[in-house]
Design a protein around this motif. Structure first.
Motif, short mmCIF file in Angstrom:
data_model
loop_
_atom_site.label_atom_id
_atom_site.label_comp_id
_atom_site.label_asym_id
_atom_site.label_seq_id
_atom_site.Cartn_x
_atom_site.Cartn_y
_atom_site.Cartn_z
N SER A 1 -19.19 8.44 -5.18
CA SER A 1 -17.82 8.60 -5.67
C SER A 1 -17.03 9.59 -4.82
CB SER A 1 -17.84 9.08 -7.13
OG SER A 1 -18.52 8.13 -7.94
N PHE A 2 -15.80 9.22 -4.53
CA PHE A 2 -14.89 10.05 -3.73
C PHE A 2 -15.50 10.43 -2.38
CE2 PHE A 2 -13.81 10.77 -8.20
CZ PHE A 2 -12.48 10.36 -8.20
N GLU A 3 -16.24 9.45 -1.80
CA GLU A 3 -16.81 9.57 -0.46
C GLU A 3 -17.88 10.66 -0.35
OE1 GLU A 3 -13.44 10.01 2.14
OE2 GLU A 3 -12.95 7.89 2.02
N THR A 4 -18.46 11.08 -1.47
CA THR A 4 -19.56 12.04 -1.42
C THR A 4 -20.84 11.35 -0.98
OG1 THR A 4 -20.05 11.68 -3.76
CG2 THR A 4 -18.57 13.50 -3.21
N VAL A 5 -21.79 12.12 -0.48
CA VAL A 5 -23.07 11.59 -0.03
C VAL A 5 -24.23 12.17 -0.85
CG1 VAL A 5 -24.70 11.47 1.92
CG2 VAL A 5 -22.25 11.17 2.32
N LEU A 6 -24.17 13.46 -1.14
CA LEU A 6 -25.30 14.12 -1.80
C LEU A 6 -25.68 13.47 -3.13
CD1 LEU A 6 -27.31 16.47 -1.38
CD2 LEU A 6 -25.75 17.90 -2.72
N PRO A 7 -24.73 13.12 -4.01
CA PRO A 7 -25.15 12.47 -5.26
C PRO A 7 -25.90 11.16 -5.03
CG PRO A 7 -22.91 13.27 -5.46
CD PRO A 7 -23.28 13.40 -4.00
N THR A 8 -25.49 10.39 -4.02
CA THR A 8 -26.19 9.14 -3.71
C THR A 8 -27.61 9.42 -3.24
OG1 THR A 8 -24.08 8.14 -3.11
CG2 THR A 8 -26.08 6.98 -2.41
N LEU A 9 -27.77 10.43 -2.38
CA LEU A 9 -29.10 10.81 -1.92
C LEU A 9 -29.98 11.22 -3.11
CD1 LEU A 9 -28.32 13.02 1.22
CD2 LEU A 9 -28.72 10.54 1.11
N LEU A 10 -29.40 11.95 -4.05
CA LEU A 10 -30.15 12.40 -5.22
C LEU A 10 -30.60 11.21 -6.06
CD1 LEU A 10 -31.11 14.77 -7.01
CD2 LEU A 10 -28.89 14.65 -8.15
N PHE A 11 -29.71 10.26 -6.28
CA PHE A 11 -30.07 9.11 -7.09
C PHE A 11 -31.07 8.21 -6.38
CE2 PHE A 11 -26.77 10.59 -9.72
CZ PHE A 11 -26.82 9.91 -10.94
N VAL A 12 -30.96 8.08 -5.07
CA VAL A 12 -31.94 7.29 -4.32
C VAL A 12 -33.33 7.91 -4.45
CG1 VAL A 12 -32.67 6.61 -2.00
CG2 VAL A 12 -30.32 6.24 -2.72
N ASN A 13 -33.40 9.22 -4.31
CA ASN A 13 -34.68 9.90 -4.49
C ASN A 13 -35.22 9.69 -5.90
OD1 ASN A 13 -36.83 11.82 -3.76
ND2 ASN A 13 -35.81 13.18 -5.21
N GLY A 14 -34.33 9.80 -6.89
CA GLY A 14 -34.74 9.67 -8.28
C GLY A 14 -35.20 8.29 -8.67
N GLU A 15 -34.77 7.27 -7.95
CA GLU A 15 -35.20 5.90 -8.24
C GLU A 15 -36.41 5.48 -7.40
OE1 GLU A 15 -34.24 3.92 -10.55
OE2 GLU A 15 -32.32 4.73 -11.22
N THR A 16 -36.46 5.93 -6.14
CA THR A 16 -37.52 5.47 -5.25
C THR A 16 -38.88 5.99 -5.67
OG1 THR A 16 -35.93 5.47 -3.43
CG2 THR A 16 -38.25 5.31 -2.85
N ARG A 17 -38.99 7.28 -5.99
CA ARG A 17 -40.28 7.86 -6.34
C ARG A 17 -40.92 7.18 -7.55
NH1 ARG A 17 -40.32 12.79 -7.99
NH2 ARG A 17 -42.37 13.35 -7.21
N PRO A 18 -40.22 7.04 -8.69
CA PRO A 18 -40.87 6.36 -9.82
C PRO A 18 -41.12 4.88 -9.58
CG PRO A 18 -38.61 6.93 -10.38
CD PRO A 18 -38.92 7.62 -9.09
N LEU A 19 -40.30 4.25 -8.74
CA LEU A 19 -40.55 2.83 -8.45
C LEU A 19 -41.91 2.67 -7.76
CD1 LEU A 19 -39.47 -0.08 -8.48
CD2 LEU A 19 -38.41 0.39 -6.25
#
Length: 322
Positions: free
Chosen positions: A199-217
């Protein structure tokens, strides 16, 4: 067991650091130790615990670690001697090198020799610096003591043609990414996100969510499907659980930039009904290795030092501020 445990020693080397330590496989958890011994030699991106303390771990290219049972468990790994080597159902080889804070059971397979503990601690500090701040990858090499190193990851097979092609493509992607950062993750961490996720061209929140989904997957979903298949869950139930668990996170990760993972997932779901138990196990095992590889690189690339100004308060400071 391929040989007696007497004299079974492994070397864990970090060539970039010029450090090698030797561990004895001491007879604890023989099935896990055998699986490790038979997979040698291999290399892997070396990781470091981010919330548990002074603990090294890396993804081991050993599919059976996901389901082999442990005969000997340490109830609280904080109490294990420094230098204890563990094999984990998260597909990790871990080494305790100092103080741990996380109380959890663990499965030991060996012990670093006492004279190598100072070198182990030196390696631990260097790996922490690598993961937390410098981002220069450090590779680990695990080999039988006194032998040449090397590297390979398993390439499984399936009788079903569609499944076998999928396994081959997943293997190829995993082999390409195992020792070099995956391009999709490199782009994502550089702020190149074709979908515009953030959102609003941010990157860090996307990185956080990617980490949060990849590990439990990788750890929970694919690891859990492997264990369920080995333990005899009926195939109808396995297929149902697969559809419930793998599609949504993979689709989200595809939107965030991991398009290859989403493509593999769609292919898996499209051939799911035609797979018998053996083929299902091969597919989910190969995918588990791929997702855990992505998870390891994401943990390495994540800008942890962006929160360096945040530090824990001791108990009395917390009381004073309340």
């Amino acid at each position: 067991m391929t040989e007696t445990f007497s004299g079974r020693h492994i070397e864990i080397a970090w060539p970039d650091l010029g450090i090698t330590v030797t561990a004895e496989l001491d007879g604890r958890n023989a099935e896990l130790a055998d699986a490790l011994w038979e997979a040698l030699p291999y290399q892997s991106l070396q990781g470091h615990a981010l919330v548990a303390g002074q603990h090294l771990y890396h993804a081991a290219p050993i599919p059976s670690l996901l389901h082999l049972s442990a005969s000997t468990r340490i109830a609280d790994r904080r109490e294990a001697p420094d230098g204890t080597v563990f094999c984990s159902a998260l597909q990790h080889l871990g080494i305790k090198y100092g103080t741990l804070t996380e109380p959890m059971p663990a499965s030991p397979v060996g012990q670093i020799r006492q004279g190598d503990i100072p070198a182990l601690r030196e390696a631990g500090q260097a790996v922490w610096d690598s993961v937390y701040s410098t981002k220069k990858p450090i590779l680990a090499e695990v080999r039988k003591a006194g032998t040449e190193g090397g590297h390979r990851i398993p390439h499984l097979t399936a009788a079903d043609p569609d499944a076998n092609r999928l396994i081959h493509d997943v293997y190829t992607a995993t082999d390409r990414a195992w020792l070099s950062e995956p391009q999709e993750l490199a782009d994502l961490h550089a702020g190149v996100i074709p979908s515009g996720a953030g959102s609003f061209e941010t990157v860090l929140p996307t990185l956080l969510f990617v980490n949060g989904e990849t590990r439990p997957l990788g750890y929970a979903t694919y690891g859990g499907l492997v264990r369920a298949a080995v333990q005899g869950m009926p195939m109808d139930s396995l297929r149902h659980m697969t559809r419930l668990l793998v599609g949504l996170p993979a689709e989200f990760l595809g939107y965030c930039g991991l398009e290859q993972l989403w493509s593999f997932t769609q292919r898996f779901l499209s051939c799911l009904d035609q797979l018998d138990r053996d083929d299902f196990l091969s597919v989910v095992s190969q995918l588990a290795l791929y997702v855990n590889c992505l998870g390891g690189w994401n943990l390495h690339l994540y800008p942890w030092d962006s929160g360096d100004h945040l530090r824990q308060l001791c108990a009395n400071e917390t009381v004073r501020q309340s």
